[in-house]
Scaffold this motif. Structure first.
Motif, PDB file in Angstrom:
ATOM      1  N   THR A  78     -12.544  -1.544  41.981  1.00 53.94           N
ATOM      2  CA  THR A  78     -11.576  -1.547  40.880  1.00 53.94           C
ATOM      3  C   THR A  78     -12.156  -2.290  39.685  1.00 53.94           C
ATOM      4  O   THR A  78     -13.049  -3.130  39.831  1.00 53.94           O
ATOM      5  N   VAL A  79     -11.637  -1.956  38.514  1.00 60.04           N
ATOM      6  CA  VAL A  79     -11.984  -2.688  37.294  1.00 60.04           C
ATOM      7  C   VAL A  79     -10.697  -3.114  36.603  1.00 60.04           C
ATOM      8  O   VAL A  79      -9.640  -2.495  36.779  1.00 60.04           O
ATOM      9  N   ARG A  80     -10.810  -4.170  35.819  1.00 57.03           N
ATOM     10  CA  ARG A  80      -9.674  -4.627  35.022  1.00 57.03           C
ATOM     11  C   ARG A  80      -9.452  -3.681  33.857  1.00 57.03           C
ATOM     12  O   ARG A  80     -10.395  -3.302  33.152  1.00 57.03           O
ATOM     13  N   ALA A  81      -8.194  -3.295  33.676  1.00 60.60           N
ATOM     14  CA  ALA A  81      -7.859  -2.354  32.609  1.00 60.60           C
ATOM     15  C   ALA A  81      -6.754  -2.914  31.737  1.00 60.60           C
ATOM     16  O   ALA A  81      -5.866  -3.642  32.206  1.00 60.60           O
ATOM     17  N   ASP A  82      -6.829  -2.557  30.473  1.00 60.77           N
ATOM     18  CA  ASP A  82      -5.779  -2.839  29.490  1.00 60.77           C
ATOM     19  C   ASP A  82      -4.945  -1.567  29.386  1.00 60.77           C
ATOM     20  O   ASP A  82      -5.336  -0.616  28.712  1.00 60.77           O
ATOM     21  N   ALA A  83      -3.819  -1.530  30.072  1.00 62.35           N
ATOM     22  CA  ALA A  83      -2.976  -0.326  30.088  1.00 62.35           C
ATOM     23  C   ALA A  83      -2.074  -0.313  28.860  1.00 62.35           C
ATOM     24  O   ALA A  83      -1.365  -1.277  28.593  1.00 62.35           O
ATOM     25  N   ILE A  84      -2.112   0.789  28.126  1.00 61.63           N
ATOM     26  CA  ILE A  84      -1.387   0.912  26.863  1.00 61.63           C
ATOM     27  C   ILE A  84      -0.220   1.871  27.035  1.00 61.63           C
ATOM     28  O   ILE A  84      -0.361   2.950  27.621  1.00 61.63           O
ATOM     29  N   SER A  85       0.940   1.488  26.516  1.00 60.39           N
ATOM     30  CA  SER A  85       2.154   2.287  26.675  1.00 60.39           C
ATOM     31  C   SER A  85       3.084   2.019  25.495  1.00 60.39           C
ATOM     32  O   SER A  85       2.802   1.191  24.624  1.00 60.39           O
ATOM     33  N   ASN A  86       4.206   2.752  25.470  1.00 58.57           N
ATOM     34  CA  ASN A  86       5.270   2.516  24.476  1.00 58.57           C
ATOM     35  C   ASN A  86       4.761   2.600  23.045  1.00 58.57           C
ATOM     36  O   ASN A  86       5.163   1.820  22.171  1.00 58.57           O
ATOM     37  N   VAL A  87       3.855   3.548  22.787  1.00 61.69           N
ATOM     38  CA  VAL A  87       3.277   3.708  21.453  1.00 61.69           C
ATOM     39  C   VAL A  87       4.142   4.663  20.636  1.00 61.69           C
ATOM     40  O   VAL A  87       4.295   5.829  20.995  1.00 61.69           O
ATOM     41  N   THR A  88       4.735   4.165  19.556  1.00 65.09           N
ATOM     42  CA  THR A  88       5.522   5.009  18.653  1.00 65.09           C
ATOM     43  C   THR A  88       5.311   4.572  17.213  1.00 65.09           C
ATOM     44  O   THR A  88       5.016   3.405  16.939  1.00 65.09           O
ATOM     45  N   VAL A  89       5.469   5.524  16.306  1.00 65.94           N
ATOM     46  CA  VAL A  89       5.573   5.232  14.875  1.00 65.94           C
ATOM     47  C   VAL A  89       6.763   6.032  14.351  1.00 65.94           C
ATOM     48  O   VAL A  89       6.822   7.255  14.532  1.00 65.94           O
ATOM     49  N   THR A  90       7.716   5.363  13.764  1.00 68.03           N
ATOM     50  CA  THR A  90       8.908   6.032  13.246  1.00 68.03           C
ATOM     51  C   THR A  90       8.511   7.041  12.163  1.00 68.03           C
ATOM     52  O   THR A  90       7.606   6.794  11.371  1.00 68.03           O
ATOM     53  N   ALA A  91       9.198   8.191  12.162  1.00 66.05           N
ATOM     54  CA  ALA A  91       8.814   9.297  11.273  1.00 66.05           C
ATOM     55  C   ALA A  91       8.789   8.893   9.799  1.00 66.05           C
ATOM     56  O   ALA A  91       8.028   9.465   9.013  1.00 66.05           O
ATOM     57  N   THR A  92       9.565   7.900   9.408  1.00 64.13           N
ATOM     58  CA  THR A  92       9.592   7.458   8.008  1.00 64.13           C
ATOM     59  C   THR A  92       8.338   6.691   7.603  1.00 64.13           C
ATOM     60  O   THR A  92       8.112   6.437   6.419  1.00 64.13           O
ATOM     61  N   HIS A  93       7.508   6.304   8.600  1.00 61.69           N
ATOM     62  CA  HIS A  93       6.366   5.442   8.305  1.00 61.69           C
ATOM     63  C   HIS A  93       5.060   6.004   8.864  1.00 61.69           C
ATOM     64  O   HIS A  93       4.118   5.254   9.132  1.00 61.69           O
ATOM     65  N   ARG A  94       4.973   7.301   9.007  1.00 64.81           N
ATOM     66  CA  ARG A  94       3.745   7.928   9.485  1.00 64.81           C
ATOM     67  C   ARG A  94       2.679   7.910   8.396  1.00 64.81           C
ATOM     68  O   ARG A  94       2.968   7.754   7.221  1.00 64.81           O
ATOM     69  N   ARG A  95       1.417   8.104   8.848  1.00 63.98           N
ATOM     70  CA  ARG A  95       0.267   8.215   7.953  1.00 63.98           C
ATOM     71  C   ARG A  95       0.047   6.963   7.100  1.00 63.98           C
ATOM     72  O   ARG A  95      -0.355   7.035   5.952  1.00 63.98           O
ATOM     73  N   ARG A  96       0.346   5.814   7.668  1.00 62.15           N
ATOM     74  CA  ARG A  96       0.106   4.556   6.957  1.00 62.15           C
ATOM     75  C   ARG A  96      -0.875   3.657   7.716  1.00 62.15           C
ATOM     76  O   ARG A  96      -1.037   2.489   7.392  1.00 62.15           O
ATOM     77  N   GLY A  97      -1.489   4.204   8.767  1.00 63.55           N
ATOM     78  CA  GLY A  97      -2.467   3.437   9.530  1.00 63.55           C
ATOM     79  C   GLY A  97      -1.881   2.415  10.466  1.00 63.55           C
ATOM     80  O   GLY A  97      -2.598   1.518  10.939  1.00 63.55           O
ATOM     81  N   LEU A  98      -0.588   2.537  10.807  1.00 67.74           N
ATOM     82  CA  LEU A  98       0.043   1.517  11.651  1.00 67.74           C
ATOM     83  C   LEU A  98      -0.516   1.544  13.074  1.00 67.74           C
ATOM     84  O   LEU A  98      -0.785   0.489  13.660  1.00 67.74           O
ATOM     85  N   LEU A  99      -0.673   2.752  13.660  1.00 65.89           N
ATOM     86  CA  LEU A  99      -1.232   2.832  15.005  1.00 65.89           C
ATOM     87  C   LEU A  99      -2.667   2.301  15.015  1.00 65.89           C
ATOM     88  O   LEU A  99      -3.063   1.585  15.937  1.00 65.89           O
ATOM     89  N   THR A 100      -3.437   2.638  13.997  1.00 63.14           N
ATOM     90  CA  THR A 100      -4.824   2.164  13.932  1.00 63.14           C
ATOM     91  C   THR A 100      -4.873   0.643  13.933  1.00 63.14           C
ATOM     92  O   THR A 100      -5.706   0.027  14.634  1.00 63.14           O
ATOM     93  N   ARG A 101      -3.983   0.014  13.195  1.00 64.84           N
ATOM     94  CA  ARG A 101      -3.968  -1.455  13.143  1.00 64.84           C
ATOM     95  C   ARG A 101      -3.539  -2.047  14.482  1.00 64.84           C
ATOM     96  O   ARG A 101      -4.138  -3.039  14.951  1.00 64.84           O
TER      97      ARG A 101
END
Length: 418
Positions: A78-101
């Motif tokens: 086994t290896v240690r993993a950073d599990a990512i979940s619950n990723v959302t960006v509200t439709a009013t704030h898309r295309r502003r680089g929020l997920l990237t940050r």
């Protein structure tokens, strides 16, 4: 004319948790209001610093959560993993680089902690490749036409002397974790499960806010009394003309740690009175199910798609953690636009272990870190990726060498959504 304000990305506080959950529900097209029972259940997942939010003023407009996980690699380590979940960006704030940050902040912290990889289940295919994630496992769902399957509908018990019993949630919580650990010691791509996972699947904790109805739980015991399989399933109540049953049994999850257990549980599900269709739930693409039926064509594929995505954070640790049936050496030029683990690496591997070290030797194969992730668990083919133009041979035949080292006889599979 309104001005766009700067959006603050930061770890949320406990006081901001309700607003964060409202944004989470909104992003997943669920009713925005979060029931108190649901909120209390989700608070059990809260880890300070691991739940990120983007805030426009005091309003949460994007969500991101990660948590500790173990991922099984080829060979059972086994290896240690950073599990990512619950990723959302509200439709009013898309295309502003929020997920990237948010992604950059989380992956940097995971690298600092020493996590070897990051993992996620991608709701949409095009999003995560630009962050270095590659699809590392595949999921298949079947619908079994029970009358066509050719099984004896008078089936009453496993032919091997074992037995099937219906049990309750308490039995599942007592026996399930051990069975899952048995499974994931042998299944590349499987991930660890928490106590909360078992509680939420047996009604002790309500994570989604909808009224709980208990499913059926079927347990398989071998002839010597050992518990080797568990399945959770639900049935509907659908009848056609002339009082003909048209009922469906839908499997929520099924763990069979031996072929005998898998055979017995699937045969049991296909023998339930009135059930005409069995839906398999999320299975490995090389699951035994179709070929446990006298007529494998009775199992029709209804879904086949990418499932677990992996982002390698430490090339050397990832390649040294798994086992190799063959023996060989290859120099990989790994391109990582995120700057976390790129460079040129020499992998020498064999049945007795592997070494992966930085090198100045000429590369044999050049590839993006996302494509290395797709190859790492043994499912993807470097030859195929080269034909698609996604990896580049710097030395003729290098893709075949990589396939001989990395590909496995058993396909990786992740049984879980997270």
């Amino acid at each position: 004319m309104s001005r766009r304000t700067e959006t603050d990305v930061r770890p949320i506080t406990k006081a901001e948790f309700p607003d964060w959950n409202r944004a989470l529900n909104t992003g997943f097209l669920q009713p925005p209001a979060v029931a108190e029972e649901q909120l209390e259940a989700r608070r059990r997942q809260f880890v300070p610093g691991r739940s990120l939010g983007a805030f426009d003023g005091d309003r949460c407009v994007a969500t991101f959560r990660s948590f500790d996980q173990e991922l099984t690699v080829v060979g059972g380590g086994t290896v240690r993993a950073d599990a990512i979940s619950n990723v959302t960006v509200t439709a009013t704030h898309r295309r502003r680089g929020l997920l990237t940050r948010m992604m950059a902040q989380d992956l940097a912290a995971a690298k600092e902690r020493g996590d070897v990889v990051a993992t996620l289940i991608a709701a949409e295919y095009p999003i995560y490749g630009r962050y270095g994630f590659g699809p590392a496992t595949t999921m298949t769902e079947w619908a079994v036409d029970v009358p066509r399957a050719g099984l004896d509908r008078r089936w009453a018990a496993p032919e091997d002397g074992g037995r099937i019993d219906l049990v309750d949630g308490a039995d599942v919580r007592a026996l399930g974790p051990g069975l899952h650990e048995w499974l994931r010691r042998e299944q590349p791509g499987a991930v660890s499960r928490t106590e909360l996972w078992w509680q939420s699947r047996t009604g002790l904790v309500n994570m989604n806010g909808t009224p709980w109805t208990e499913p059926y739980y079927a347990m398989y015991r071998s002839a010597d009394g050992g518990v080797e399989g568990l399945a959770s399933y639900r049935t509907d109540d659908h009848w056609g003309d002339a009082k003909q049953p048209l009922n469906t049994a839908t499997v929520e999850w099924l763990v069979g740690v031996t072929p005998a257990a898998a055979r017995a549980l699937w045969h049991y599900l296909c023998s339930i009175d009135w059930v005409q269709t069995v839906k398999s739930g999320w299975r490995s693409p090389d699951d035994l199910l179709p070929h446990l039926l006298p007529d494998p064509r009775a199992a029709r594929i209804t879904t086949q798609a990418d499932w677990l995505w992996v982002r390698i954070l430490d090339v050397a640790a990832a390649l040294e953690a798994r086992t190799y049936d063959g023996r060989g050496a290859v120099v990989l030029e790994v391109v990582d636009r995120g700057g976390l683990t790129g460079g040129r690496w020499r992998l020498e591997a064999g049945p007795d272990g592997a070494s992966c070290v930085p090198t100045t030797e000429s590369a044999h194969l050049a590839l993006d870190v996302a494509d290395l992730a797709a190859l790492w668990l043994g499912d993807a083919s470097a030859v195929r990726l080269a034909a698609l133009g996604r990896v580049r041979e710097e030395r003729a035949g290098a893709a075949r060498v990589v396939d001989a080292l990395l590909r496995t006889s058993r396909r990786p599979w992740c049984p879980d959504m997270f």
